[in-house]
Design a protein around this motif. Structure first.
Motif, PDB file in Angstrom:
ATOM      1  N   ASN A 141       2.272 -33.461  70.322  1.00 44.86           N
ATOM      2  CA  ASN A 141       2.097 -33.399  68.598  1.00 44.86           C
ATOM      3  C   ASN A 141       0.710 -33.309  68.558  1.00 44.86           C
ATOM      4  O   ASN A 141       0.294 -34.180  67.824  1.00 44.86           O
ATOM      5  CB  ASN A 141       2.887 -34.450  68.204  1.00 44.86           C
ATOM      6  CG  ASN A 141       3.123 -34.292  66.839  1.00 44.86           C
ATOM      7  OD1 ASN A 141       2.637 -33.227  66.029  1.00 44.86           O
ATOM      8  ND2 ASN A 141       3.729 -35.570  66.152  1.00 44.86           N
ATOM      9  N   GLU A 142       0.288 -31.949  68.618  1.00 44.83           N
ATOM     10  CA  GLU A 142      -1.327 -31.699  68.249  1.00 44.83           C
ATOM     11  C   GLU A 142      -1.355 -31.824  66.812  1.00 44.83           C
ATOM     12  O   GLU A 142      -0.600 -31.305  65.973  1.00 44.83           O
ATOM     13  CB  GLU A 142      -1.861 -30.303  68.793  1.00 44.83           C
ATOM     14  CG  GLU A 142      -1.612 -29.985  70.238  1.00 44.83           C
ATOM     15  CD  GLU A 142      -2.656 -30.733  70.911  1.00 44.83           C
ATOM     16  OE1 GLU A 142      -3.745 -31.278  70.294  1.00 44.83           O
ATOM     17  OE2 GLU A 142      -2.829 -30.461  72.201  1.00 44.83           O
ATOM     18  N   PRO A 143      -2.323 -32.611  66.239  1.00 47.96           N
ATOM     19  CA  PRO A 143      -2.668 -32.787  64.865  1.00 47.96           C
ATOM     20  C   PRO A 143      -2.878 -31.356  64.163  1.00 47.96           C
ATOM     21  O   PRO A 143      -2.417 -31.059  62.923  1.00 47.96           O
ATOM     22  CB  PRO A 143      -3.637 -33.865  64.515  1.00 47.96           C
ATOM     23  CG  PRO A 143      -4.160 -34.017  65.699  1.00 47.96           C
ATOM     24  CD  PRO A 143      -3.458 -33.580  66.801  1.00 47.96           C
ATOM     25  N   ILE A 260     -14.194 -22.081  74.314  1.00 45.63           N
ATOM     26  CA  ILE A 260     -12.742 -22.563  74.471  1.00 45.63           C
ATOM     27  C   ILE A 260     -12.623 -23.163  75.907  1.00 45.63           C
ATOM     28  O   ILE A 260     -12.904 -22.312  76.931  1.00 45.63           O
ATOM     29  CB  ILE A 260     -11.809 -21.340  74.695  1.00 45.63           C
ATOM     30  CG1 ILE A 260     -11.885 -20.508  73.033  1.00 45.63           C
ATOM     31  CG2 ILE A 260     -10.305 -21.906  74.936  1.00 45.63           C
ATOM     32  CD1 ILE A 260     -11.042 -19.233  73.167  1.00 45.63           C
ATOM     33  N   GLU A 261     -11.989 -24.450  76.101  1.00 43.33           N
ATOM     34  CA  GLU A 261     -11.724 -24.722  77.548  1.00 43.33           C
ATOM     35  C   GLU A 261     -10.653 -24.128  78.051  1.00 43.33           C
ATOM     36  O   GLU A 261      -9.172 -24.491  77.448  1.00 43.33           O
ATOM     37  CB  GLU A 261     -11.503 -26.386  77.315  1.00 43.33           C
ATOM     38  CG  GLU A 261     -11.144 -27.244  78.681  1.00 43.33           C
ATOM     39  CD  GLU A 261     -10.663 -28.489  78.369  1.00 43.33           C
ATOM     40  OE1 GLU A 261     -11.071 -29.354  77.491  1.00 43.33           O
ATOM     41  OE2 GLU A 261      -9.612 -28.935  79.167  1.00 43.33           O
ATOM     42  N   VAL A 262     -10.723 -23.285  79.079  1.00 43.05           N
ATOM     43  CA  VAL A 262      -9.283 -22.714  79.562  1.00 43.05           C
ATOM     44  C   VAL A 262      -8.749 -23.356  80.787  1.00 43.05           C
ATOM     45  O   VAL A 262      -7.627 -23.265  81.106  1.00 43.05           O
ATOM     46  CB  VAL A 262      -9.672 -21.284  80.097  1.00 43.05           C
ATOM     47  CG1 VAL A 262      -9.434 -20.411  79.081  1.00 43.05           C
ATOM     48  CG2 VAL A 262     -11.091 -21.113  80.646  1.00 43.05           C
ATOM     49  N   GLY A 263      -9.553 -24.329  81.384  1.00 42.37           N
ATOM     50  CA  GLY A 263      -9.152 -25.177  82.539  1.00 42.37           C
ATOM     51  C   GLY A 263      -9.864 -26.335  82.716  1.00 42.37           C
ATOM     52  O   GLY A 263     -11.123 -26.320  81.870  1.00 42.37           O
ATOM     53  N   ASN A 264      -9.455 -27.313  83.358  1.00 47.52           N
ATOM     54  CA  ASN A 264     -10.241 -28.449  83.534  1.00 47.52           C
ATOM     55  C   ASN A 264      -9.796 -29.063  85.139  1.00 47.52           C
ATOM     56  O   ASN A 264      -8.808 -28.934  85.361  1.00 47.52           O
ATOM     57  CB  ASN A 264     -10.481 -29.524  82.702  1.00 47.52           C
ATOM     58  CG  ASN A 264      -9.062 -30.068  82.353  1.00 47.52           C
ATOM     59  OD1 ASN A 264      -8.306 -29.959  83.003  1.00 47.52           O
ATOM     60  ND2 ASN A 264      -8.678 -30.711  81.045  1.00 47.52           N
ATOM     61  N   ILE A 265     -10.724 -29.939  85.774  1.00 44.03           N
ATOM     62  CA  ILE A 265     -10.354 -30.521  86.702  1.00 44.03           C
ATOM     63  C   ILE A 265     -10.763 -31.846  86.716  1.00 44.03           C
ATOM     64  O   ILE A 265     -12.183 -32.167  86.382  1.00 44.03           O
ATOM     65  CB  ILE A 265     -10.828 -29.750  88.165  1.00 44.03           C
ATOM     66  CG1 ILE A 265     -12.560 -29.495  88.010  1.00 44.03           C
ATOM     67  CG2 ILE A 265     -10.385 -28.278  88.271  1.00 44.03           C
ATOM     68  CD1 ILE A 265     -13.002 -28.735  89.254  1.00 44.03           C
TER      69      ILE A 265
HETATM   70  P1  ATP Z   1      -8.176 -30.101  74.767  1.00 45.52           P
HETATM   71  O1  ATP Z   1      -9.379 -31.007  74.585  1.00 45.52           O
HETATM   72  O2  ATP Z   1      -8.504 -28.546  74.342  1.00 45.52           O
HETATM   73  O3  ATP Z   1      -6.741 -30.687  73.622  1.00 45.52           O
HETATM   74  P2  ATP Z   1      -7.150 -31.466  77.047  1.00 45.52           P
HETATM   75  O4  ATP Z   1      -8.245 -32.100  77.388  1.00 45.52           O
HETATM   76  O5  ATP Z   1      -6.222 -32.268  76.206  1.00 45.52           O
HETATM   77  O6  ATP Z   1      -7.479 -29.974  75.932  1.00 45.52           O
HETATM   78  P3  ATP Z   1      -5.532 -31.089  79.488  1.00 45.52           P
HETATM   79  O7  ATP Z   1      -4.574 -32.228  78.835  1.00 45.52           O
HETATM   80  O8  ATP Z   1      -6.638 -31.680  80.427  1.00 45.52           O
HETATM   81  O9  ATP Z   1      -6.419 -30.745  77.896  1.00 45.52           O
HETATM   82  O10 ATP Z   1      -4.593 -29.952  79.557  1.00 45.52           O
HETATM   83  C1  ATP Z   1      -5.250 -28.892  80.663  1.00 45.52           C
HETATM   84  C2  ATP Z   1      -5.335 -27.441  80.106  1.00 45.52           C
HETATM   85  O11 ATP Z   1      -4.218 -27.147  79.321  1.00 45.52           O
HETATM   86  C3  ATP Z   1      -6.557 -27.201  79.237  1.00 45.52           C
HETATM   87  O12 ATP Z   1      -7.802 -27.140  80.001  1.00 45.52           O
HETATM   88  C4  ATP Z   1      -6.190 -26.196  78.332  1.00 45.52           C
HETATM   89  O13 ATP Z   1      -6.383 -25.021  78.992  1.00 45.52           O
HETATM   90  C5  ATP Z   1      -4.690 -26.413  78.137  1.00 45.52           C
HETATM   91  N1  ATP Z   1      -4.177 -26.903  77.002  1.00 45.52           N
HETATM   92  C6  ATP Z   1      -4.247 -28.385  76.517  1.00 45.52           C
HETATM   93  N2  ATP Z   1      -3.787 -28.710  75.416  1.00 45.52           N
HETATM   94  C7  ATP Z   1      -3.113 -27.398  75.079  1.00 45.52           C
HETATM   95  C8  ATP Z   1      -2.442 -27.135  73.876  1.00 45.52           C
HETATM   96  N3  ATP Z   1      -2.348 -27.798  72.702  1.00 45.52           N
HETATM   97  N4  ATP Z   1      -2.185 -25.894  73.945  1.00 45.52           N
HETATM   98  C9  ATP Z   1      -2.459 -24.878  74.790  1.00 45.52           C
HETATM   99  N5  ATP Z   1      -3.112 -25.318  76.105  1.00 45.52           N
HETATM  100  C10 ATP Z   1      -3.323 -26.446  76.052  1.00 45.52           C
END
Ligand code: ATP
Ligand code: MG
Length: 406
Positions: A141-143, A260-265
């Motif tokens: 539920n993204e604000p 844009i954060e596309v991925g994270n580890i």
């Molecule tokens: P953000 O800070 O952008 O909300 P997050 O830290 O919540 O991301 P993670 O929960 O680690 O992200 O999710 C892993 C990946 O999923 C992220 O790197 C991003 O590519 C993707 N992601 C996260 N939230 C969303 C979203 N609401 N819609 C689309 N992709 C998302």
């Protein structure tokens, strides 16, 4: 594939209710349908792109030995109470009661689930390292869900979870995944900068993000072009706007960039193994907690990122790896055009009765990597134009088949 057979059509106008390039273009090109804020359906062409992104990820994660699973979205409260996240995530997790009064939630992520499943199969140090991944929807539920596919309330993510007996084992695996991620983003045509970020509540150690630099990004990174080093704003500190942030490599000034954060580890430590009692026997027969890490890539966000960073004023631009079709074929002669069988399925053939100019505009808007035109001028050959570079050549079907590897 015949253009007349396509389910969706292109539109001349941008949708009125979208601000970002990815949502505007993907909607105009007929790749995407908005159901409500942050909730989109992928139409056939969009779904082909999504499947290509999934395929690249599957190939690269398969190459490092990770296995794919398919997990449940419906979550029971008890599993999430064990990690404390039922309450912690209550603003973002969709939680509800079913008709029997049982409390349930929709998965925001899957650490709890995989730790619980791993309990069945990981018992000894000999069982590790192991890595399983899923490519499925998450619900949050993204604000603010105003950025098209960049931030959905229901969105697809690839997440990989790894299990380790000690930190050396974890570090090796972590580096291996980082390497696989580099290959994935290169193949997708995303220039993703490896960025140091905070470990959040899970771990003292930093985590790492893959950030694509673009004006429309919601994040800010501090970046050194020379050393290819970047730090996320959150680890640089709250006063980053006022202070100079220096590069650990060359000592030069790091430049703030929207991204844009596309991925994270990130390393999870033992938070989730502790919550689910995920123990293993070490070499001395001692019971210890499994060490975990998790690695995400937003597949929809990756698609949106490509649209944000690679598009131009005429429309989308896919590469051969991500494109729904490899070429857009336009016949300006009166004669029937026979496309060789091995190529036919890979290209869109515009058989419509609109003007040549409108067909050219559609080819550009859809972002198909090559536009192939048959006209009186081209004789036996075809004019082929590369969408990204604009380069034009004369080519035979055989030469084209070689270009697209069929
Ligand atoms: P953000 O800070 O952008 O909300 P997050 O830290 O919540 O991301 P993670 O929960 O680690 O992200 O999710 C892993 C990946 O999923 C992220 O790197 C991003 O590519 C993707 N992601 C996260 N939230 C969303 C979203 N609401 N819609 C689309 N992709 C998302
Ligand atoms: Mg988030």
């Amino acid at each position: 594939m015949l253009v007349s057979n396509l389910f969706a059509k292109t539109r001349k106008q941008d949708p009125a209710d979208e601000q970002l390039v990815n949502a505007k273009l993907l909607t105009r090109a007929g790749f995407l349908y908005k159901n409500m804020a942050g909730v989109y359906s992928y139409l056939p062409l969009g779904f082909l792109v999504l499947q290509n992104i999934r395929r690249v990820i599957r190939e690269e994660l398969g190459a490092i030995g990770a296995e794919e699973v398919y997990l449940n979205e419906l979550q029971d409260k008890a599993t999430w109470e064990a990690s404390g996240r039922w309450d912690e995530l209550k603003d973002i997790m969709y939680q509800f009661k079913d008709s029997r009064g049982k409390e349930l939630g929709l998965a925001t992520t899957h650490e709890e689930v995989v730790a619980k499943i791993a309990k069945e199969y990981i018992n000894s140090y000999k069982d590790m390292p192991k890595g399983i991944f899923q490519i499925q929807d998450k619900f949050r539920n993204e604000p603010r869900a105003r950025s098209g596919l960049l931030r959905g309330r229901e969105f697809e993510m690839k997440d990989l979870y790894s299990f380790h007996s000690d930190n050396e084992c974890l570090d090796r695996y972590y580096q291996m995944v980082a390497g696989a991620y580099r290959k994935i983003f290169t193949r997708l045509g995303i220039d993703a900068i490896y960025t140091t970020a905070s470990g959040g509540s899970f771990s003292q150690e930093p985590s790492h993000e893959f950030q694509a630099i673009t004006e429309n990004g919601e994040d800010t990174i501090y970046y050194c072009v020379k050393c290819q080093i970047a730090k996320n704003k959150e680890i640089v500190g709250v006063d980053a706007d006022e202070i100079e942030v220096l590069c650990d490599g060359c000592g030069g000034k790091l430049e703030p960039k929207r991204s844009i954060e596309v991925g994270n580890i990130f390393k999870l430590g033992t938070k989730f193994s502790k919550a689910q009692n995920l123990f293993f026997k070490d070499k001395d027969g001692k019971e210890r907690l499994v060490i975990m890490a998790s690695y995400g890539i937003g597949t929809g966000r990756a698609m949106a990122t490509i649209a944000e960073i690679n598009s131009d004023e005429s429309g989308l631009v896919w590469n051969l790896e991500t494109a729904p079709y490899k070429a857009y074929v336009i016949n300006l002669t009166k004669e029937k055009l026979d496309i060789p069988e091995n190529i036919e399925q890979k290209v869109l053939y515009d058989d419509g009765d609109i003007s040549a100019g409108e067909k050219f505009a559609d080819a550009d808007l859809l972002g198909i990597p090559y536009r192939i035109v048959k006209s009186q001028k081209t004789g036996e050959k075809f004019e082929i134009k590369h969408r990204k570079s604009g380069k034009i050549e004369l080519i035979t079907w055989q030469e084209f088949a070689k270009k697209i590897n069929v």
